[in-house]
Design a protein around this motif. Structure first.
Motif, short mmCIF file in Angstrom:
data_model
loop_
_atom_site.label_atom_id
_atom_site.label_comp_id
_atom_site.label_asym_id
_atom_site.label_seq_id
_atom_site.Cartn_x
_atom_site.Cartn_y
_atom_site.Cartn_z
N LYS A 199 0.84 -1.21 0.00
CA LYS A 199 0.00 0.00 0.00
C LYS A 199 0.87 1.26 0.00
N SER A 200 1.87 1.27 0.88
CA SER A 200 2.72 2.46 0.96
C SER A 200 3.60 2.61 -0.28
N VAL A 201 4.15 1.50 -0.74
CA VAL A 201 5.01 1.58 -1.94
C VAL A 201 4.19 2.10 -3.11
N ALA A 256 -3.46 9.85 1.85
CA ALA A 256 -3.35 9.74 3.31
C ALA A 256 -2.95 8.32 3.65
N ASP A 257 -1.70 8.14 4.12
CA ASP A 257 -1.19 6.80 4.41
C ASP A 257 -1.31 6.52 5.90
N GLU A 258 -2.36 5.85 6.30
CA GLU A 258 -2.64 5.52 7.70
C GLU A 258 -2.50 6.72 8.63
N PRO A 259 -3.16 7.84 8.32
CA PRO A 259 -2.91 9.04 9.12
C PRO A 259 -3.50 8.98 10.52
MG MG Z 1 2.40 1.20 4.78
#
Ligand code: MG
Ligand code: ATP
Length: 338
Positions: free
Chosen positions: A48-50, A179-182
């Motif tokens: 997800k982050s990549v 928004a990455d797991e904010p």
């Molecule tokens: Mg991640």
């Protein structure tokens, strides 16, 4: 006129590592419309982050290789020069992370960080920008914004810092916010406030949002469409209603079953998907989920499934989803009859 904001086609992101090239994102396709909130879910290590960092190309040069296309308002972001990409990053697409201290500059007051970005992107005087910074702090729900604007990130509480980071991200008036797991690190009350804030910003500013989370409960609150990722691939895409009423992929079904129910039987252990996400150096040959799937057969173990379109808004990457669905419908009927 199209209302498409971002279109990702067959995206691949691979890293050069000591053990060779590893592919963390493998053939991902999806899009985001203007003003839409799309959720991206999946367990830890699913890419997800990549995937989101690839949209902004936030990697050290020479460490990574891309394939495919990320079209944003008519430009493929993967082929832009670094200079053009810098402009997109600060101007049109913003990102917020789980840890605001890694984004906020510790040596400048939050007001200054916001106003500098405003001066840069909106070409207004310093004085006007300072006023706008205070308005933005107010917009994200920071009380006494004039006073808070003069404070440094470490003086703020976790929830306030998160809001300040959102204000910094909004300073350039992005059309897309990633928004990455904010909210993962925040307590539930603050988390609910930040989610409300995201909803309001989405409506008020008509901003597209990609919201990455482990938490399907958060997705249900916020998103209208959902992308489910497993080991670098999209295994299902669905509208929110479809995802919860008729999840098609066994992985999605497992994720939904793992959500704790408020009125559930607390004496029973919570459902978990058996096994763990394999490392990128040991990716299964066929369907990537086959090693953890109770329905996997020979075909699943040897050949990667195609993406099937079940409805105009629901797609699934599974060889057996029709049989699995039929079995579940029969089981549900039996359950109702008994
Ligand atoms: Mg991640
Ligand atoms: N710079 C890198 N070099 C090599 N592998 C990497 C690099 N960054 C990430 N990975 C690998 O890519 C895979 C996907 O990682 P990613 O951080 O995108 O997962 P994630 O879905 O965001 O997980 P989480 O929910 O824990 O944040 C993991 O196997 C990770 O180890």
């Amino acid at each position: 006129m199209t209302d498409l904001l971002l279109e990702i086609n067959d995206l691949k992101t691979s890293f050069y590592t000591e053990t060779g090239l590893v592919t963390a994102v493998n053939g991902v396709s999806f899009n985001v419309k203007k003003g839409e909130i799309v959720g991206v879910v999946g367990e830890s290590g699913c890419g997800k982050s990549v995937m989101s960092q690839t949209i902004l190309r936030l990697f050290e040069e020479g460490t990574v290789e891309f394939e495919g296309e990320i079209n944003f308002k008519g430009n493929n972001l993967l082929t832009l020069s670094n200079k053009q990409m810098n402009k997109v990053r600060g101007d049109q697409i913003s990102m917020i992370f789980q840890d605001p201290l890694s984004t906020l500059n510790p040596v400048h007051s939050v007001g200054r960080q916001i106003s500098e970005s405003i001066v840069l992107h909106q070409k207004v005087s310093k004085k006007v920008a300072e006023q706008k910074a205070i308005e933005l702090l107010q917009l994200v729900g920071i009380p006494s914004p004039e006073k808070r604007a003069k404070e440094y990130p470490h003086n703020l509480s976790g929830g306030m810092r998160q809001r300040a980071m959102i204000a910094v991200a909004l300073a350039c008036r992005p059309e897309l916010l990633i928004a990455d797991e904010p909210t993962t690190a925040l307590d539930v009350t603050i988390q609910a406030q930040i989610l409300d804030l995201m909803k309001n910003l989405n409506t008020e500013l008509d901003m597209g949002i990609i919201f990455i989370t482990h938490d399907l409960g958060v997705v249900a609150e916020l998103c209208s469409r959902v992308i489910v990722m497993y080991l670098g691939e999209v295994v299902e895409e669905a509208s929110l209603e479809e995802l919860f009423s008729r999840p098609l992929h066994p992985y999605t079904q497992g994720l939904i079953k793992s959500i704790p129910q408020l009125d559930g039987d607390r004496t029973k252990p919570l459902h978990t998907i058996e096994g763990t996400v394999p490392p990128l150096t040991r990716v299964p040959i066929g369907c990537r989920f086959a090693t953890r799937c109770q329905f996997a057969d020979e075909q699943c173990r040897t050949s990667s499934p195609p993406v099937s379109e079940y409805s105009p808004t629901q797609k699934v990457k599974c060889w057996n989803f029709e049989q699995i669905l039929a079995k579940q419908e029969v089981a549900a009927d039996v359950h109702v009859c008994t």
